[in-house]
Design an enzyme around this catalytic site. Structure first.
Site, mmCIF file in Angstrom:
data_model
loop_
_atom_site.group_PDB
_atom_site.id
_atom_site.type_symbol
_atom_site.label_atom_id
_atom_site.label_comp_id
_atom_site.label_asym_id
_atom_site.label_seq_id
_atom_site.Cartn_x
_atom_site.Cartn_y
_atom_site.Cartn_z
ATOM 1 N N SER A 1 -7.018 6.447 -9.713
ATOM 2 C CA SER A 1 -6.296 6.881 -8.515
ATOM 3 C C SER A 1 -6.202 8.404 -8.489
ATOM 4 O O SER A 1 -7.234 9.074 -8.509
ATOM 5 C CB SER A 1 -4.930 6.200 -8.452
ATOM 6 O OG SER A 1 -4.325 6.353 -7.198
ATOM 7 N N GLU B 1 -8.129 -2.584 -2.446
ATOM 8 C CA GLU B 1 -7.202 -1.590 -2.976
ATOM 9 C C GLU B 1 -5.847 -1.606 -2.246
ATOM 10 O O GLU B 1 -4.789 -1.548 -2.860
ATOM 11 C CB GLU B 1 -7.820 -0.192 -2.842
ATOM 12 C CG GLU B 1 -9.132 0.019 -3.558
ATOM 13 C CD GLU B 1 -8.973 0.589 -4.953
ATOM 14 O OE1 GLU B 1 -7.838 0.722 -5.427
ATOM 15 O OE2 GLU B 1 -10.023 0.901 -5.566
ATOM 16 N N HIS C 1 -5.368 -2.219 -5.896
ATOM 17 C CA HIS C 1 -5.308 -0.943 -6.603
ATOM 18 C C HIS C 1 -4.631 -1.133 -7.960
ATOM 19 O O HIS C 1 -3.667 -1.892 -8.088
ATOM 20 C CB HIS C 1 -4.509 0.033 -5.744
ATOM 21 C CG HIS C 1 -4.642 1.469 -6.122
ATOM 22 N ND1 HIS C 1 -5.854 2.125 -6.143
ATOM 23 C CD2 HIS C 1 -3.710 2.406 -6.462
ATOM 24 C CE1 HIS C 1 -5.671 3.385 -6.475
ATOM 25 N NE2 HIS C 1 -4.381 3.577 -6.686
#
Length: 505
Positions: free
Chosen positions: A193, A325, A422
């Site tokens: 990320s 995600e 995610h």
């Protein structure tokens, strides 16, 4: 450089290792040595919180490196995601955690982890490197400054403090990691990320050149960067919210808690003016208030432009994303089913997609998916998938290898709605499926064979710079789909052409 050691199963007798600043004593369990909270820069105090990192001051005697060190100041993470950022108070938050199988001169590959959290939350304390050390890697997890401390820009010749922290940590690794058994000439920097965004940005930063040989980006490609105008606007908004002149001295004098409260307030203001190409805030997404700034000095140009021009071309790269995600920002908060067609249209318009073509194309590519499911995929494409492809395209003539992956295993959590969201790949990469904190996202019985595959792939890449599938090139775009039945697939990006010409900076 190595003192007494105990390496038997369950042994907690620590080793003493010499660094350039002084000696540290860690702990040892099941043949793996851990050293935590080791400082790589001086504790930021006063206005130094908003200035580039300074060298750590040497100490005498042996420093205890058994407990986790302090974490960077940050606003609280709302539940149920608060497990991402365990808070530990203290001034010495520019620190490293190190796991190694054998301190000394073994010269093992080194993997340096940069955590994610939107550049305003997170810490190295969540990430246990035991499995990497068990499998012949010296693992390092670093802390760096977050929010205003890390990214405040006031057009005063100072920028990207957080990235300079990361470079200082990599310089510490270069100068000290051999004492812990690592090879300073074989460093892989990797992150997830915001951490992956940082890795992609480090590829383009002149000061980071030569500090790492390989790079892994999990859900991020260095694509989120500010122009100086936008960064300066946000810096001045913060100062105005504090009621102080826009100088580092005045912001620092306001105090940590007031600055954190002002950050939250400015984020709320920006959320009322959503703009993905500036600070985000589109449906189902938070505002990304803090980002690296293309200041012309520390970061001369947008990372993808620098990489196209040859920056980091000798670095081997592994980059990928998760299939769904956006579900992490929707499902835990009960928002997936409440997403409307209008909100999906709005997100497409904000992303600058041609809605008349994009909407039917996404519906055709994902039949049966409702507006929330499509929004989760759309967010993956905007933030991670398409930027990753562009970074890979920029490296087509690079001597370093480039490999792509997609993590597609779907979590059973939230009645199966969490999906391939995610962060889900992280416990598999770290081989930490038994960690109860991670089971919140994986469920109680995640597939160990997938963790074996992913962890082994990451370790192999750190050793050799190679993966067990074909390198990326633009005629086939080979991508390894990580799932219970992993398979290399060619060009699994049905809507990538819709994004041609759209600015993803």
């Amino acid at each position: 450089m190595l003192g007494s050691t105990g390496c038997g199963a369950g042994d907690i007798t620590g080793s003493v290792v010499e660094t350039r600043s002084g000696r540290v004593r860690g702990s040892a369990t099941d043949g793996v040595h851990a050293f935590k909270g080791v400082p790589y820069a001086a504790p930021p105090q006063g206005v130094a919180r908003y200035l580039p990192p300074r060298p750590v001051r040497a100490w005498t005697g042996v420093r205890d490196a058994v407990p986790l060190g302090p974490t960077p100041p940050q606003p609280p993470t709302p539940p149920p995601l608060d497990f991402f950022a365990p808070a530990i108070p203290g001034a010495d938050y520019l620190n490293l955690n190190i796991w190694t199988p054998e301190p000394g001169s073994t010269r093992l590959p080194v993997m340096v982890w940069i955590f994610g959290g939107g550049f305003d939350t997170g810490s190295n304390g969540l990430y246990d490197g035991h499995a990497f050390a068990r499998d012949g890697v010296v693992f390092v997890a670093l802390n760096y400054r977050l929010g205003a401390e890390g990214f405040l820009f006031l057009d005063d010749g100072i920028a990207n403090i957080a990235l300079l922290d990361q470079i200082a940590a990599l310089e510490w690794v270069r100068d000290n990691i051999s004492h812990f058994g690592g090879d300073p000439g074989n460093v892989t920097v990797f992150g997830q990320s915001a951490g992956a965004m940082a890795v992609g940005t480090l590829l383009a930063m002149p000061r980071a050149e030569g500090l790492f040989r390989r790079a892994i980006m999990q859900s991020g490609a260095g694509n989120l960067c500010y122009s100086t105008d936008t960064a300066n606007e946000i810096g001045h908004r913060l100062a105005a919210k504090l009621g102080v002149p826009p100088t580092r001295e005045d912001v620092a004098a306001a105090g940590v808690e007031r600055v954190l409260a002002a950050q939250t307030s400015v984020m709320s203001d920006l959320a009322r003016r959503p703009d993905p190409q500036r600070w985000g805030g589109e449906p189902g997404c938070r505002v990304n208030m803090w980002r690296p700034t293309i200041d012309g000095a520390t970061l001369p140009s947008a990372p993808v432009d620098a990489i196209t021009a040859g920056a980091g071309s000798d670095v081997d790269v592994l980059i990928g994303h998760n299939s769904e995600e956006g579900r992490l920002s929707l499902v835990p908060f009960g928002s997936l089913e409440s997403v409307t067609d209008e909100e999906l249209f709005t997100a497409m318009r904000l992303y600058r997609l041609p809605v008349d073509r994009a909407l039917p194309a996404y519906r055709a590519a994902y039949p049966g998916a409702g507006p929330g499911a499509l929004l989760a995929i759309l967010q993956a494409d905007w933030f991670y998938t398409i930027p990753g492809l562009r970074l890979a395209d920029a490296r087509t003539s690079a001597p370093g290898a480039t490999y792509l992956y997609e993590f597609a295993w779907r979590s059973p959590q939230f009645d199966g709605q969490l999906g391939a969201c995610h962060f889900l790949e992280v416990p598999f990469v770290f081989d930490r499926l038994h960690d109860r904190r991670m089971q919140w996202i994986t469920g109680p019985n995640p597939p160990q064979q997938l963790a074996d595959l992913m962890h082994r792939t990451w370790v192999q890449f750190a050793h050799t710079g190679r993966a067990n599938w074909a390198p990326y090139e633009t005629t086939r775009r080979t991508t390894m789909r990580m799932d219970l039945r992993p398979a290399a697939v060619d060009d699994p990006y049905p809507n990538r052409h819709l994004w041609d010409g759209i600015d993803l900076h």
